[in-house]
Write an enzyme that holds these catalytic residues in place. Structure first.
Site, PDB file in Angstrom:
ATOM      1  CG  ASP A   1      -2.090   1.025   0.931  1.00 12.87           C
ATOM      2  OD1 ASP A   1      -2.776   0.866  -0.102  1.00 12.87           O
ATOM      3  OD2 ASP A   1      -2.281   1.960   1.725  1.00 12.87           O
ATOM      4  CB  SER A   2       2.654   2.897  -2.122  1.00 11.71           C
ATOM      5  OG  SER A   2       2.077   2.448  -3.328  1.00 11.71           O
TER       6      SER A   2
END
Length: 195
Positions: free
Chosen positions: A69-70
């Site tokens: 997740d970025s």
């Protein structure tokens, strides 16, 4: 070692391949594994969303699953778009729509106020319940306009040097300094302890 990457983002999978292949890690995308699962990101942090994705795919397949997740955190916007980076301009927004909304939000912000950081959290969940995550960050600033044609997401407006964005540098150079590159290199070191 073969790892199932819990994403439907082909460009993100290519980055995983590029960065992890030299370490002997084979990345298999959900598409390659025949999985058509959309995962709702209900967490409020990168760590929570990364864990949700990895856990969902591990539970579904019984295989070790890795998720990223970025997002982009802009200081003058109190960290926005943050975990909502992919849907900043709406639920099904395109990269261009997200970039346009961010540029509009920063229209009157001078160079010194445009500081930002890309964040990536990589989580692996094993079928036996073990898990860990790593985090990488890359500091830069938001350009006033798009620079370059490589990459994806906010890469064209994330400046990492004068007149240089993630979208204007070669992929290998980006991998060496990017948030995801940093998180994945830490991930490989940590993974060795689990094998």
């Amino acid at each position: 070692m073969k790892l199932l990457i819990a994403t439907n983002n082909d460009k993100k999978v290519r980055e995983f391949h590029r960065i992890l292949e030299p370490y002997g890690v084979e990345c298999v995308s959900l598409k390659e594994a025949g999985i058509r699962q959309e995962i709702e990101e209900t967490g409020t942090t990168f760590e929570e969303n990364s864990r949700i994705k990895a856990q969902t795919i591990c539970d579904l397949t019984g295989l070790p699953a890795v998720a990223d997740d970025s997002g982009l955190s802009v200081d003058c916007l109190d960290g926005a778009p943050g975990v909502y980076s992919a849907r900043y301009a709406g639920e099904n927004a395109t990269d261009d729509e997200n970039v346009d909304k961010l540029l509009a939000a920063l229209q009157d912000v001078p160079d010194e106020g445009r500081t930002a950081r890309f964040v990536s959290v990589i989580t692996i969940v094993f079928p036996d319940g073990r898990s860990f995550h790593t985090r990488g960050e890359c500091v830069g600033k938001i350009a006033h306009q798009r620079i370059g044609y490589n990459g994806f997401g906010y890469d064209p407006i994330f400046q990492v040097g004068e007149g240089r964005s993630f979208a204007s540098i070669p992929p290998e150079e980006k991998d060496a300094m990017s948030h995801r590159g940093k998180a994945l290199r830490l991930f490989v070191e940590e993974l060795k302890k689990y094998l």
